[in-house]
Motif scaffolding. Structure first.
Motif, PDB file in Angstrom:
ATOM      1  N   ASP A 185      44.893  89.921  11.753  1.00 52.70           N
ATOM      2  CA  ASP A 185      44.460  89.935  10.355  1.00 52.70           C
ATOM      3  C   ASP A 185      43.535  91.113  10.075  1.00 52.70           C
ATOM      4  N   PRO A 241      37.953  86.118  11.808  1.00 52.37           N
ATOM      5  CA  PRO A 241      39.358  86.506  11.635  1.00 52.37           C
ATOM      6  C   PRO A 241      40.079  86.696  12.969  1.00 52.37           C
ATOM      7  N   ARG A 260      50.179  86.218   7.419  1.00 54.66           N
ATOM      8  CA  ARG A 260      50.500  85.867   8.804  1.00 54.66           C
ATOM      9  C   ARG A 260      50.814  84.378   8.923  1.00 54.66           C
ATOM     10  N   ALA A 307      44.526  94.010   7.465  1.00 55.55           N
ATOM     11  CA  ALA A 307      43.685  94.201   6.281  1.00 55.55           C
ATOM     12  C   ALA A 307      43.143  95.631   6.224  1.00 55.55           C
ATOM     13  N   LEU A 354      41.350  90.771   3.852  1.00 51.26           N
ATOM     14  CA  LEU A 354      41.398  89.988   5.088  1.00 51.26           C
ATOM     15  C   LEU A 354      42.015  88.612   4.832  1.00 51.26           C
ATOM     16  N   GLU A 355      41.631  87.992   3.743  1.00 56.69           N
ATOM     17  CA  GLU A 355      42.194  86.678   3.391  1.00 56.69           C
ATOM     18  C   GLU A 355      43.688  86.788   3.095  1.00 56.69           C
ATOM     19  N   ASN A 369      51.925  95.017  14.008  1.00 53.79           N
ATOM     20  CA  ASN A 369      52.029  93.970  12.981  1.00 53.79           C
ATOM     21  C   ASN A 369      53.258  94.193  12.118  1.00 53.79           C
ATOM     22  N   ALA A 376      45.761  89.052   4.307  1.00 52.76           N
ATOM     23  CA  ALA A 376      46.443  89.298   5.584  1.00 52.76           C
ATOM     24  C   ALA A 376      46.584  87.995   6.367  1.00 52.76           C
ATOM     25  N   LYS A 377      45.545  87.177   6.345  1.00 44.75           N
ATOM     26  CA  LYS A 377      45.588  85.889   7.044  1.00 44.75           C
ATOM     27  C   LYS A 377      46.667  84.992   6.430  1.00 44.75           C
TER      28      LYS A 377
END
Length: 187
Positions: free
Chosen positions: A103, A99, A135, A107, A128-129, A6, A131-132
Motif C-alpha cells: 500500500d 499500512p 489491494r 500510494a 494510502l487508503e 504491484n 491503495a489499501k
C-alpha cells in the motif's frame, strides 16, 4: 521499462478476472464447462493470491520512511524551511495507519505520478487508503475465484442429481411396455 511489482501483479490479476468472467455465447457453457474453465485458471489465481498476501505484509517504520523520503525528494519545489517538521509528521501519521508495504509503495507511486506539488499529509493518507482499498478489492476477487471452485462443483453435482431424479421419475411413470408392438407407428 519494467512495471513495478504491484502493477505487474495487478495486471496479472486483471487478466485472470477477464478470463474468468468473459461473456459466453448464449446456449454455450454448462456448469461443467465453466468448471473446466475455472480449473484452467485456478493454479495461476492461487499463486497470485499468495503474491497479494505478500504485499499485505505490514511495512516497517524504516520502509515507510524510505518510501516517503523518495516521495518528498521528487518535488524540487518543496520548501526546506519546515521540511524536517513536515517529514517527521508525515512519517508518524502514515505509520499510525499501520499500512502494508504494498500500500505504501502504491500510494507513493500514484502521488509521484499525479501530484504537481508536494502532497499534503492529508493527500498522502487519502492515497494510502485508496491503495489499501484497491489491494483489498483485488484480493477479495481472487479469493472469490478460488472459493467459487467449490461452488461450481456443488452446482455440477446438483445438475447431475436432478438429471438422475428426472430419469428415475420418468422410468417409474412411463415403464417400458412389453405388450406394445415395437414396429407399430404411433398415430
Amino acid at each position: 521499462p519494467e512495471l513495478p511489482r504491484n502493477e505487474q501483479l495487478y495486471a496479472s490479476v486483471d487478466q485472470i478476472l477477464i478470463r474468468r468472467y468473459r461473456p459466453r455465447r448464449p446456449g454455450m457453457g454448462s456448469a461443467e464447462s465453466s468448471l473446466a474453465d475455472l480449473d484452467a485458471i485456478l493454479p495461476e489465481a492461487q499463486a497470485l493470491l499468495e503474491d497479494l498476501r505478500s504485499l499485505a505484509r505490514p511495512a516497517s517504520k524504516l520502509e515507510i520512511g524510505k518510501q516517503l523520503a523518495i516521495l518528498v525528494k521528487c518535488y524540487p519545489n518543496a520548501g526546506t524551511a519546515d521540511g524536517e517538521v513536515y517529514g517527521r509528521l508525515l512519517i508518524e501519521d502514515v505509520a499510525a495507519m499501520q499500512p502494508s508495504i504494498g500500500d505504501v509503495e502504491a500510494a507513493c507511486r500514484k502521488l509521484r505520478r499525479t501530484s504537481r506539488f508536494c502532497p499534503t499529509i492529508a493527500e498522502t493518507l487519502e492515497a494510502l487508503e485508496a491503495a489499501k482499498q484497491h489491494r483489498q478489492d483485488i484480493t477479495f476477487k481472487i479469493t472469490a475465484i478460488t472459493k467459487s471452485r467449490d461452488q461450481q462443483v456443488r452446482e455440477v453435482e446438483k445438475e447431475r442429481q436432478q438429471a438422475a431424479e428426472y430419469l428415475a421419475y420418468h422410468r417409474e411413470r412411463y415403464p417400458p411396455s412389453t405388450d406394445v408392438d415395437p414396429t407399430a407407428v404411433p398415430l
